[in-house]
Design an enzyme around this catalytic site. Structure first.
Site, PDB file in Angstrom:
ATOM      1  N   LYS A  25     -32.804  35.021  -4.858  1.00  0.00           N
ATOM      2  CA  LYS A  25     -32.119  34.690  -3.603  1.00  0.00           C
ATOM      3  C   LYS A  25     -30.715  34.130  -3.882  1.00  0.00           C
ATOM      4  O   LYS A  25     -29.768  34.394  -3.145  1.00  0.00           O
ATOM      5  CB  LYS A  25     -32.929  33.652  -2.832  1.00  0.00           C
ATOM      6  CG  LYS A  25     -34.268  34.164  -2.343  1.00  0.00           C
ATOM      7  CD  LYS A  25     -34.105  35.296  -1.365  1.00  0.00           C
ATOM      8  CE  LYS A  25     -34.987  35.129  -0.177  1.00  0.00           C
ATOM      9  NZ  LYS A  25     -34.822  36.198   0.816  1.00  0.00           N
ATOM     10  N   THR A  81     -32.982  31.044   1.250  1.00  0.00           N
ATOM     11  CA  THR A  81     -34.088  30.091   1.314  1.00  0.00           C
ATOM     12  C   THR A  81     -33.605  28.694   0.921  1.00  0.00           C
ATOM     13  O   THR A  81     -32.720  28.557   0.066  1.00  0.00           O
ATOM     14  CB  THR A  81     -35.243  30.545   0.398  1.00  0.00           C
ATOM     15  OG1 THR A  81     -36.116  29.451   0.179  1.00  0.00           O
ATOM     16  CG2 THR A  81     -34.762  31.036  -0.950  1.00  0.00           C
ATOM     17  N   TYR A 130     -38.249  34.015  -8.040  1.00  0.00           N
ATOM     18  CA  TYR A 130     -37.996  34.503  -6.672  1.00  0.00           C
ATOM     19  C   TYR A 130     -36.754  33.806  -6.104  1.00  0.00           C
ATOM     20  O   TYR A 130     -35.850  34.446  -5.559  1.00  0.00           O
ATOM     21  CB  TYR A 130     -39.220  34.249  -5.775  1.00  0.00           C
ATOM     22  CG  TYR A 130     -38.870  34.098  -4.325  1.00  0.00           C
ATOM     23  CD1 TYR A 130     -38.435  35.192  -3.569  1.00  0.00           C
ATOM     24  CD2 TYR A 130     -38.918  32.847  -3.689  1.00  0.00           C
ATOM     25  CE1 TYR A 130     -38.072  35.044  -2.247  1.00  0.00           C
ATOM     26  CE2 TYR A 130     -38.558  32.697  -2.367  1.00  0.00           C
ATOM     27  CZ  TYR A 130     -38.135  33.792  -1.648  1.00  0.00           C
ATOM     28  OH  TYR A 130     -37.760  33.653  -0.338  1.00  0.00           O
TER      29      TYR A 130
HETATM   30  N1  USQ Z   1     -48.239  23.921  -1.863  1.00  0.00           N
HETATM   31  C1  USQ Z   1     -49.387  23.155  -2.002  1.00  0.00           C
HETATM   32  N2  USQ Z   1     -50.578  23.790  -1.880  1.00  0.00           N
HETATM   33  C2  USQ Z   1     -50.705  25.112  -1.615  1.00  0.00           C
HETATM   34  C3  USQ Z   1     -49.523  25.886  -1.468  1.00  0.00           C
HETATM   35  C4  USQ Z   1     -48.307  25.256  -1.614  1.00  0.00           C
HETATM   36  O1  USQ Z   1     -49.333  21.943  -2.229  1.00  0.00           O
HETATM   37  O2  USQ Z   1     -51.847  25.605  -1.516  1.00  0.00           O
HETATM   38  C5  USQ Z   1     -46.921  23.255  -1.962  1.00  0.00           C
HETATM   39  C6  USQ Z   1     -45.992  23.838  -3.027  1.00  0.00           C
HETATM   40  O3  USQ Z   1     -46.215  23.225  -4.265  1.00  0.00           O
HETATM   41  C7  USQ Z   1     -44.620  23.552  -2.426  1.00  0.00           C
HETATM   42  C8  USQ Z   1     -44.855  23.579  -0.919  1.00  0.00           C
HETATM   43  O4  USQ Z   1     -46.259  23.472  -0.729  1.00  0.00           O
HETATM   44  O5  USQ Z   1     -44.202  22.266  -2.782  1.00  0.00           O
HETATM   45  C9  USQ Z   1     -44.378  24.852  -0.237  1.00  0.00           C
HETATM   46  O6  USQ Z   1     -44.999  25.960  -0.889  1.00  0.00           O
HETATM   47  P1  USQ Z   1     -45.154  27.386  -0.165  1.00  0.00           P
HETATM   48  O7  USQ Z   1     -46.004  28.241  -1.051  1.00  0.00           O
HETATM   49  O8  USQ Z   1     -45.576  27.228   1.248  1.00  0.00           O
HETATM   50  O9  USQ Z   1     -43.658  27.856  -0.075  1.00  0.00           O
HETATM   51  P2  USQ Z   1     -42.636  28.345  -1.194  1.00  0.00           P
HETATM   52  O10 USQ Z   1     -43.276  28.800  -2.439  1.00  0.00           O
HETATM   53  O11 USQ Z   1     -41.625  27.264  -1.316  1.00  0.00           O
HETATM   54  O12 USQ Z   1     -42.026  29.634  -0.521  1.00  0.00           O
HETATM   55  C10 USQ Z   1     -42.068  29.857   0.892  1.00  0.00           C
HETATM   56  C11 USQ Z   1     -41.913  31.331   1.155  1.00  0.00           C
HETATM   57  C12 USQ Z   1     -40.547  31.765   0.663  1.00  0.00           C
HETATM   58  C13 USQ Z   1     -39.473  30.909   1.292  1.00  0.00           C
HETATM   59  C14 USQ Z   1     -39.736  29.448   1.015  1.00  0.00           C
HETATM   60  C15 USQ Z   1     -38.802  28.504   1.716  1.00  0.00           C
HETATM   61  O13 USQ Z   1     -42.947  32.055   0.531  1.00  0.00           O
HETATM   62  O14 USQ Z   1     -40.355  33.114   0.975  1.00  0.00           O
HETATM   63  O15 USQ Z   1     -38.248  31.262   0.727  1.00  0.00           O
HETATM   64  O16 USQ Z   1     -41.054  29.135   1.513  1.00  0.00           O
HETATM   65  S1  USQ Z   1     -38.458  27.102   0.740  1.00  0.00           S
HETATM   66  O17 USQ Z   1     -39.722  26.526   0.256  1.00  0.00           O
HETATM   67  O18 USQ Z   1     -37.756  26.163   1.545  1.00  0.00           O
HETATM   68  O19 USQ Z   1     -37.681  27.581  -0.384  1.00  0.00           O
END
Ligand code: USQ
Length: 493
Positions: free
Chosen positions: A274, A224, A270
């Protein structure tokens, strides 16, 4: 149909997973010289698919001259290629199985259904109803040219998994059997331990199973982008390894960093799991000459691929609650039922994003161009970098003007510990330059696809049933009080 991309036409048997080196090459003895030995004809191999050729120089046959490597929509693939998908029941695993089957592959999948169980434990459900695995496989095998086989199995059950690996003899292995939620891993110690145990030990066991039973298979391991964090210095996020011309300067001296793993700075337990997976695979490639692509994937969104769209029985899951939903999918669902979109903190957080269908294309292209023996390489798999605020505004614009909805945005106290105003310089070149990936989708169209699917009455009802689970409650700090609303924004008309 996009024209067949011949990115892998010139590859040789040196990287083909059907070619057997064991017994012919002592990799430890030849070390990094292996490639030049192969190039100079000193190294001979046998082909498991074409034993009639006998021993031959692996550099003498290329994919475009071998009848086993056949053209497909996304480059050449081995005829009836044997691909194992670990975590085949998941958001990504299922559409990948369908895509590979549509390209004529023989797909073997396992899953322990932990995602279905954990989503149910949260009290939420997939917004698009998903069939049982038995039904999915039955319909897929009727509609697609390849074959999908499935066994319920836990990757951590090594007594079952090792013989399964031996029996199925995969040529490519996709490791998706991981718990994918940052907030779930931060909710309490049991959930953190569950995430670490499942993800870290699953991947570790897999490397040993490959060593013993499928050393020539290529491993595509899902990492990720969150492994890197978002360095405040603005240092570019290279594709896992420093490029050849990167240097370290310290106390007046200079050293090359080329080829070394770049620093990791994970943003939840999490993401820690990874990073540990990254090191396990990196080491296995080094110790046993396994070969792997580690995929640093951005946040995935969307619900559509040509195969998923064939039949509702083939739906992949679409989660939207605070643990299992990713941000774009959540924002569209919130807007669909008149709930405000929940921006955490400033909304200036930048992340890499990619649609589900583009992510699947990338993985297929990696399957078709396997690494060389001992090669560990990393790709950053994303197409765009967006701020969370931009996502909310885009969902609002499309929801209002094209679906007659009344979108609202709420900025909340950020439940997570993450930088909110930061540079984000991501390098993502290899998939396009080396593997022939071309994006076939975009943010606006995918948001439209999602709206169309989840505004159907049955889907909308399934969102209504989990309305209370859309608001975040899990703080990285462990505190239990409700997140404060910082600002309510009615997007401009
Ligand atoms: N966010 C909001 N509001 C929400 C949900 C999330 O502002 O209601 C923000 C979070 O704070 C974050 C961003 O949106 O800054 C992305 O959050 P997310 O929940 O969409 O994604 P994340 O927790 O980062 O994890 C997801 C997948 C995970 C993958 C990752 C890729 O669940 O499996 O590894 O995306 S990455 O984010 O590039 O690490």
């Amino acid at each position: 149909m996009p024209e067949s991309n011949e990115q892998n036409a010139g590859c040789t048997c040196w990287s083909c997973p059907s070619v057997e080196f064991k017994g012919h090459v002592d990799f430890r003895a030849c070390g990094q010289a292996a490639f030049s030995k192969a190039a100079s004809g000193q190294l001979v191999v046998e082909c498991k698919r074409r034993p009639d050729i006998g021993y031959f120089d692996p550099m003498s046959i290329t994919y475009d001259t071998c009848p086993e490597w056949q053209k497909s929509q996304y480059g050449r693939l081995l005829k009836g290629m044997r691909v194992m998908i670990l975590g085949m029941d998941g958001y990504l695993g299922w559409p990948l199985a369908l895509k590979l089957a549509s390209l004529g592959c023989h797909v073997f999948g396992i899953d322990n259904f932990v995602r279905r169980r954990l989503v149910a434990e949260k009290g939420s459900q997939s917004v698009l109803a998903i069939s049982s695995m038995e039904e999915r496989v039955r319909v897929a095998n009727e509609r697609l040219s390849g074959t999908i086989e499935f066994q319920e199995m836990d990757l951590l059950d090594r007594k079952k998994f090792f013989p399964y690996m031996k029996e199925t003899r995969p040529e490519s292995i996709i490791q998706f059997a991981e718990i994918p939620s940052a907030p779930y891993s931060m909710a309490d110690v049991d959930k953190a331990a569950h995430t670490i145990e499942n993800n870290v030990l699953g991947t570790l066991g897999l490397t040993f199973a490959m060593r013993d039973h499928a050393p020539e298979a290529s491993l595509i391991k899902l990492g990720t982008m969150g492994e890197y964090g978002s360095p405040l210095t603005g240092r570019p996020l290279f594709e896992g390894l420093f490029p050849g011309d990167a240097t370290l300067q310290y106390k007046g001296q200079e050293w090359s960093l080329g080829g070394e793993l770049t620093p990791r700075d994970p943003v939840s337990f999490y993401h820690v799991s990874k990073v540990q997976g990254t090191f396990s695979v990196y080491e296995a490639c080094k110790y046993w000459w396994l070969r792997s692509y580690d995929v640093m994937q951005g946040v995935i969104y969307g619900n559509s691929t040509p195969e998923l769209d064939l039949d509702p029985a083939l739906n992949t899951r679409f989660d939207i609650d605070e643990w299992w939903g990713t941000v774009i999918n959540r924002f569209v669902a919130q807007t669909a039922i008149g709930e405000p979109m929940t921006i955490y903190g400033s909304g200036n957080q930048l992340r890499g994003y990619i649609t589900l269908s583009d992510a699947i294309q990338c993985i297929v292209r990696l399957v078709g161009l396997p690494p060389e023996p001992g090669q560990y390489d990393v790709v950053n798999q994303l197409t765009d970098v967006f701020s969370v605020r931009h996502l909310a505004e885009t969902v609002a614009r499309i929801g209002k003007h094209e679906f007659n909805l009344d979108p609202m945005i709420q900025r909340l106290e950020n439940p997570r510990v993450e930088a909110e105003d930061h540079p984000y310089e991501v390098i993502h070149e290899k998939l396009e330059n080396n593997f022939g990936f071309k994006s076939e989708s975009n943010l606006d169209d995918e948001i439209r696809n999602i709206f169309r699917a989840i505004l159907e009455p049955a889907a909308k009802q399934r969102i209504e049933e989990q309305r209370k689970l859309l608001f975040p409650t899990t703080r990285w700090s462990g505190e239990k009080q409700e997140m404060k609303v910082l600002e309510t924004i009615k997007p401009a008309a």
